[in-house]
Design a protein around this motif. Structure first.
Motif, mmCIF file in Angstrom:
data_model
loop_
_atom_site.group_PDB
_atom_site.id
_atom_site.type_symbol
_atom_site.label_atom_id
_atom_site.label_comp_id
_atom_site.label_asym_id
_atom_site.label_seq_id
_atom_site.Cartn_x
_atom_site.Cartn_y
_atom_site.Cartn_z
ATOM 1 N N UNK A 1 0.809 -1.197 0.000
ATOM 2 C CA UNK A 1 0.000 0.000 0.000
ATOM 3 C C UNK A 1 0.846 1.253 0.000
ATOM 4 N N UNK A 2 0.288 2.301 0.553
ATOM 5 C CA UNK A 2 0.973 3.580 0.640
ATOM 6 C C UNK A 2 0.464 4.339 1.855
ATOM 7 N N UNK A 3 1.263 5.311 2.280
ATOM 8 C CA UNK A 3 0.928 6.030 3.498
ATOM 9 C C UNK A 3 1.641 7.378 3.500
ATOM 10 N N UNK A 4 0.937 8.417 3.904
ATOM 11 C CA UNK A 4 1.550 9.719 4.119
ATOM 12 C C UNK A 4 2.582 9.551 5.232
ATOM 13 N N UNK A 5 3.724 10.174 5.074
ATOM 14 C CA UNK A 5 4.821 10.033 6.039
ATOM 15 C C UNK A 5 4.398 10.408 7.465
ATOM 16 N N UNK A 6 3.409 11.291 7.611
ATOM 17 C CA UNK A 6 2.952 11.694 8.947
ATOM 18 C C UNK A 6 2.363 10.532 9.729
ATOM 19 N N UNK A 7 1.971 9.466 9.027
ATOM 20 C CA UNK A 7 1.314 8.337 9.673
ATOM 21 C C UNK A 7 2.178 7.078 9.651
ATOM 22 N N UNK A 8 3.483 7.288 9.635
ATOM 23 C CA UNK A 8 4.428 6.174 9.632
ATOM 24 C C UNK A 8 4.267 5.251 10.831
ATOM 25 N N UNK A 9 3.944 5.794 11.987
ATOM 26 C CA UNK A 9 3.763 4.952 13.176
ATOM 27 C C UNK A 9 2.563 4.024 13.005
ATOM 28 N N UNK A 10 1.494 4.510 12.394
ATOM 29 C CA UNK A 10 0.314 3.663 12.141
ATOM 30 C C UNK A 10 0.653 2.579 11.124
ATOM 31 N N UNK A 11 1.409 2.940 10.092
ATOM 32 C CA UNK A 11 1.854 1.962 9.092
ATOM 33 C C UNK A 11 2.704 0.880 9.745
ATOM 34 N N UNK A 12 3.644 1.288 10.575
ATOM 35 C CA UNK A 12 4.517 0.324 11.235
ATOM 36 C C UNK A 12 3.731 -0.610 12.151
ATOM 37 N N UNK A 13 2.742 -0.076 12.852
ATOM 38 C CA UNK A 13 1.906 -0.903 13.738
ATOM 39 C C UNK A 13 1.087 -1.896 12.919
ATOM 40 N N UNK A 14 0.574 -1.470 11.775
ATOM 41 C CA UNK A 14 -0.186 -2.363 10.901
ATOM 42 C C UNK A 14 0.681 -3.553 10.491
ATOM 43 N N UNK A 15 1.898 -3.285 10.048
ATOM 44 C CA UNK A 15 2.818 -4.351 9.641
ATOM 45 C C UNK A 15 3.166 -5.244 10.830
ATOM 46 N N UNK A 16 3.420 -4.636 11.964
ATOM 47 C CA UNK A 16 3.824 -5.392 13.159
ATOM 48 C C UNK A 16 2.721 -6.348 13.624
ATOM 49 N N UNK A 17 1.455 -5.974 13.408
ATOM 50 C CA UNK A 17 0.352 -6.869 13.784
ATOM 51 C C UNK A 17 0.472 -8.227 13.092
ATOM 52 N N UNK A 18 0.912 -8.250 11.853
ATOM 53 C CA UNK A 18 1.108 -9.516 11.142
ATOM 54 C C UNK A 18 2.301 -10.267 11.721
ATOM 55 N N UNK A 19 3.393 -9.559 11.978
ATOM 56 C CA UNK A 19 4.597 -10.189 12.512
ATOM 57 C C UNK A 19 4.358 -10.788 13.893
ATOM 58 N N UNK A 20 3.409 -10.234 14.641
ATOM 59 C CA UNK A 20 3.100 -10.739 15.982
ATOM 60 C C UNK A 20 1.960 -11.752 15.979
ATOM 61 N N UNK A 21 1.435 -12.075 14.804
ATOM 62 C CA UNK A 21 0.352 -13.052 14.725
ATOM 63 C C UNK A 21 -1.002 -12.512 15.146
ATOM 64 N N UNK A 22 -1.152 -11.191 15.153
ATOM 65 C CA UNK A 22 -2.417 -10.588 15.565
ATOM 66 C C UNK A 22 -3.419 -10.455 14.416
#
Length: 76
Positions: free
Chosen positions: A19-40
């Motif tokens: 996908x894509x994301x405005x740089x201002x929302x990088x923390x939300x993007x990172x959390x979205x990705x991390x949810x998969x890495x944590x099995x959530x």
């Protein structure tokens, strides 16, 4: 907008996240990705707007519990 195309693994499964994301929302993007890495998450998407202007559109994982059908850009 920053493009995202990555994959993460959890318990032997690999999840594509795009996908894509405005740089201002990088923390939300990172959390979205991390949810998969944590099995959530098995599959998910998020699309956000501010004042009617798109600022984020991310998707990843699988549509089905068996994890055979990938979540795609236009999956509802």
């Amino acid at each position: 907008m920053e493009q995202l195309k990555t994959s993460v693994s959890h318990d032997g499964k690999t999840y594509a996240v795009e996908g894509w994301c405005d740089a201002r929302f990088g923390a939300a993007r990172d959390r979205f990705v991390k949810n998969f890495a944590e099995g959530l998450e098995i599959g998910a998407c998020i699309a956000c707007t501010i004042d009617g202007k798109p600022v984020m559109d991310l998707w990843g994982g699988f549509l089905d519990k068996a994890q055979r059908k990938p979540w795609e850009k236009d999956t509802i």
